[in-house]
Design a protein around this motif. Structure first.
Motif, PDB file in Angstrom:
ATOM      1  N   PHE A  60       0.734  -1.157  -0.003  1.00 12.79           N
ATOM      2  CA  PHE A  60       0.091   0.081   0.124  1.00 12.79           C
ATOM      3  C   PHE A  60       1.010   1.340  -0.020  1.00 12.79           C
TER       4      PHE A  60
ATOM      5  N   TYR B  82     -14.659  10.529   4.736  1.00 15.17           N
ATOM      6  CA  TYR B  82     -13.775  10.343   4.163  1.00 15.17           C
ATOM      7  C   TYR B  82     -13.130  11.536   3.137  1.00 15.17           C
TER       8      TYR B  82
ATOM      9  N   HIS C 280      -1.249   8.067   4.435  1.00 16.36           N
ATOM     10  CA  HIS C 280      -1.770   7.144   3.569  1.00 16.36           C
ATOM     11  C   HIS C 280      -3.387   6.956   4.112  1.00 16.36           C
TER      12      HIS C 280
ATOM     13  N   LEU D 173      -6.795   4.957   3.571  1.00 14.21           N
ATOM     14  CA  LEU D 173      -7.077   3.728   2.625  1.00 14.21           C
ATOM     15  C   LEU D 173      -8.188   3.307   3.212  1.00 14.21           C
ATOM     16  N   HIS D 174      -9.388   2.388   2.440  1.00 16.51           N
ATOM     17  CA  HIS D 174     -10.415   2.018   2.704  1.00 16.51           C
ATOM     18  C   HIS D 174     -10.601   0.431   2.027  1.00 16.51           C
ATOM     19  N   ASN D 175     -11.548  -0.250   2.449  1.00 17.74           N
ATOM     20  CA  ASN D 175     -11.824  -1.538   2.073  1.00 17.74           C
ATOM     21  C   ASN D 175     -11.902  -1.517   0.313  1.00 17.74           C
TER      22      ASN D 175
ATOM     23  N   HIS E  54      -9.829  -0.232  -1.429  1.00 19.55           N
ATOM     24  CA  HIS E  54      -8.614  -0.316  -1.856  1.00 19.55           C
ATOM     25  C   HIS E  54      -7.975  -1.799  -1.644  1.00 19.55           C
TER      26      HIS E  54
ATOM     27  N   GLU F 258      -5.488  -7.520   5.772  1.00 14.78           N
ATOM     28  CA  GLU F 258      -4.888  -6.345   5.752  1.00 14.78           C
ATOM     29  C   GLU F 258      -4.965  -5.427   7.037  1.00 14.78           C
TER      30      GLU F 258
END
Ligand code: UDP
Length: 413
Positions: free
Chosen positions: A221, A278, A292, A294-296, A298, A304
C-alpha cells in the motif's frame, strides 16, 4: 423473510490453546441445558463495524456449543440509513434535528422489516437502534424472550431522540449494554446485562501472522516499513476524529520527520455519511504523501488490517466518543500499546501507563505517540501487558459465556 447472514463453521475447541481447556469445558457445561435453544440475532449490516465483527464469530460458536443460533439483517434504503446514522449520533448526544419525517421513515422501515421477519425462536436479540422497533411492530409473537443489545453510549442522549426511542426499547425484557453507565435515562429492564465486546483471536483479523508477511502486505500500500508508522483503523466518522489524528501526526512529525501515518477505514453499508467524512479527511491530509488514507475498496480487508496493526509502531484510537472500540483490543492483542481517547469503552481496555496511554487532546496524543516511538523497549513491554489484558478480559470466549449466562437467566434453564 429477512436476509440470513451465512456464517462459517467454527469450533470452540480451537480456542483451547489460547484460553485453556478448562475455559472451553466450562462453556460447554454452561451451554448443556440450552441445547437446541433457538436464538436469532438481528442487526442492520452484515459487514463493517464492530457488531458485524462480533456476530461473525459469536453466532457460529453458539452453534458449536449446541444452540440453534442464526443471524439476520434488516433491509433499508439510503433514506433509512441516513436517519439511523442521525439516530446513532443523536443518541450519543449530538445536537441535531430529528424531524417528524425522519421519525416516520424509521417507523416505516421497522414496520416493513417486522412484516418480513419470519420464524419462531426462544430468544430474539435485536442490536442497536436501527431495528429496535422490531419487537413493537411484530407484537413479539415470534419469541417469548426479546433482548435489546445496545452497542452505543446512550448515557447523555439528545432528549428528542431518546424520548422517541425509549418507548420502543422499554418493551424489551432484557437490555444488554457495554457499560452500566451507558443505560439511558429513565429506562429500566427486567434483566439488565453488562457485556463489553470482545475480539476473536482466531479470525483472519486477529490470527497470528509472521511479521515478515505483515510487512509485505503493508508495503503493497505504499508504506515504507523501514520508517516509523502511526496507525488508526476506524470508520470515517467525526467521533473517531481522523482529523485530530492527522493533527497529532503533524506534531509528531516535527520531532520525527521520518514518521508516516496510515488511516484505514472501512465503509459500512449502513453508514452513508462515511464517504462525506472520508473526503474531509483526504482534504485535511492535503499533499502530504506520508499520510496514507485507505479503505476496503482499496483492498484493505481483515487480513490487511491485521497486517497494519502488526507493523504499526504506535496504534492510535483518538475517539471523541466511543461505544467500546474493538480496534483497541485488536491492536492490544497484537502486542501494541494503544494511545486512545479517554472515552467510552477505551479506558476499560487501556490501563493508562501500563497497557497504553489515555489521552484527552491532540497534544497529549502526539506526546504519548512520540514517547512510544522514542522508547521502543518500553513500548514492547507495555504491548505485552496489553496482550495479556485482552487474553483475560476481551476474547470472544468471555462474550459467549456472558450470553450463555443471560440465556439461562431469561429461560430459567
Ligand atoms: N474495521 C475494518 N476495516 C477498516 C476499519 C475498521 O475491518 O478499515 C473493523 C475493525 O477492525 C473493528 C471494527 O471494524 O473490528 C470497528 O469496531 P469498533 O468497535 O472499533 O468501532 P465501530 O465501527 O463499531 O464504531
Amino acid at each position: 423473510m429477512l436476509q440470513v447472514v451465512p456464517v462459517k463453521q467454527i469450533h470452540l475447541d480451537a480456542y483451547a490453546p489460547i484460553v485453556g481447556a478448562a475455559t472451553v469445558e466450562e462453556l460447554r457445561e454452561l451451554a448443556r441445558p440450552l441445547n437446541g435453544l433457538r436464538v436469532v440475532h438481528v442487526n442492520a449490516t452484515a459487514f463493517g463495524g464492530g457488531v458485524a465483527e462480533i456476530l461473525q464469530t459469536l453466532v457460529p460458536l453458539s452453534v458449536d456449543v449446541g444452540l440453534e443460533a442464526t443471524w439476520q439483517v434488516i433491509e433499508g434504503s439510503d433514506d433509512f440509513f441516513n436517519v439511523t446514522k442521525a439516530m446513532h449520533n443523536g443518541l450519543q448526544g449530538m445536537d441535531i434535528p430529528f424531524t417528524p419525517e425522519m421519525q416516520r421513515i424509521w417507523q416505516e422501515y421497522n414496520r416493513r422489516n417486522a412484516e418480513k421477519f419470519e420464524g419462531t425462536y426462544d430468544i430474539v436479540i435485536v442490536h442497536d437502534p436501527q431495528p429496535a422497533g422490531l419487537l413493537h411492530y411484530t407484537g413479539g409473537k415470534h419469541a417469548p424472550h426479546w433482548a435489546w443489545r445496545c452497542h452505543i453510549d446512550t448515557s447523555e442522549p439528545n432528549p428528542v431522540y431518546w424520548d422517541f426511542l425509549a418507548p420502543y426499547i422499554s418493551e424489551y425484557e432484557a437490555g444488554i449494554f457495554t457499560l452500566k453507565e451507558y443505560v439511558g435515562p429513565g429506562v429500566t429492564f427486567r434483566h439488565l446485562a453488562i457485556i463489553p465486546p470482545t475480539i476473536d483471536p482466531l479470525s483472519p483479523k486477529n490470527a497470528d501472522m509472521p511479521l515478515e508477511e505483515a510487512k509485505a502486505i503493508v508495503q503493497k500500500f505504499g508504506i515504507d516499513v523501514n520508517r516509523p508508522l502511526l496507525l488508526q483503523v476506524s470508520r470515517f466518522d467525526p467521533w473517531k476524529d481522523p482529523l485530530g489524528v492527522i493533527d497529532c501526526y503533524r506534531l509528531v512529525k516535527k520531532e520525527r520527520p521520518d514518521v508516516q501515518l496510515a488511516l484505514v477505514g472501512s465503509m459500512a453499508s449502513d453508514d452513508p455519511e462515511g464517504w462525506i467524512y472520508y473526503d474531509r479527511t483526504v482534504r485535511h491530509a492535503g499533499e502530504d504523501f506520508d499520510i496514507h488514507i485507505l479503505h476496503n475498496f482499496h483492498g484493505v480487508g481483515s487480513r490487511e488490517v491485521n497486517a497494519f496493526q502488526r507493523v504499526a509502531d504506535v496504534v492510535i484510537q483518538k475517539s471523541l466518543r466511543e461505544g467500546f472500540g474493538l480496534v483497541v483490543a485488536e491492536a492490544m492483542w497484537k502486542g501494541k500499546p494503544v494511545v486512545g481517547g479517554k472515552v467510552g469503552g477505551i479506558p476499560l481496555q487501556i490501563v493508562d501507563g501500563e497497557t497504553g496511554f489515555l489521552v484527552e487532546s491532540v497534544e497529549e496524543c502526539a506526546d504519548r505517540a512520540l514517547y512510544l516511538l522514542q522508547h521502543p523497549q518500553e513500548a514492547r513491554r507495555m504491548g505485552q501487558a496489553a496482550r495479556e489484558r485482552v487474553r483475560r478480559h476481551f476474547l470472544i470466549t468471555r462474550h459467549l459465556r456472558d450470553y450463555l449466562h443471560l440465556f439461562r437467566e431469561l429461560t430459567g434453564l
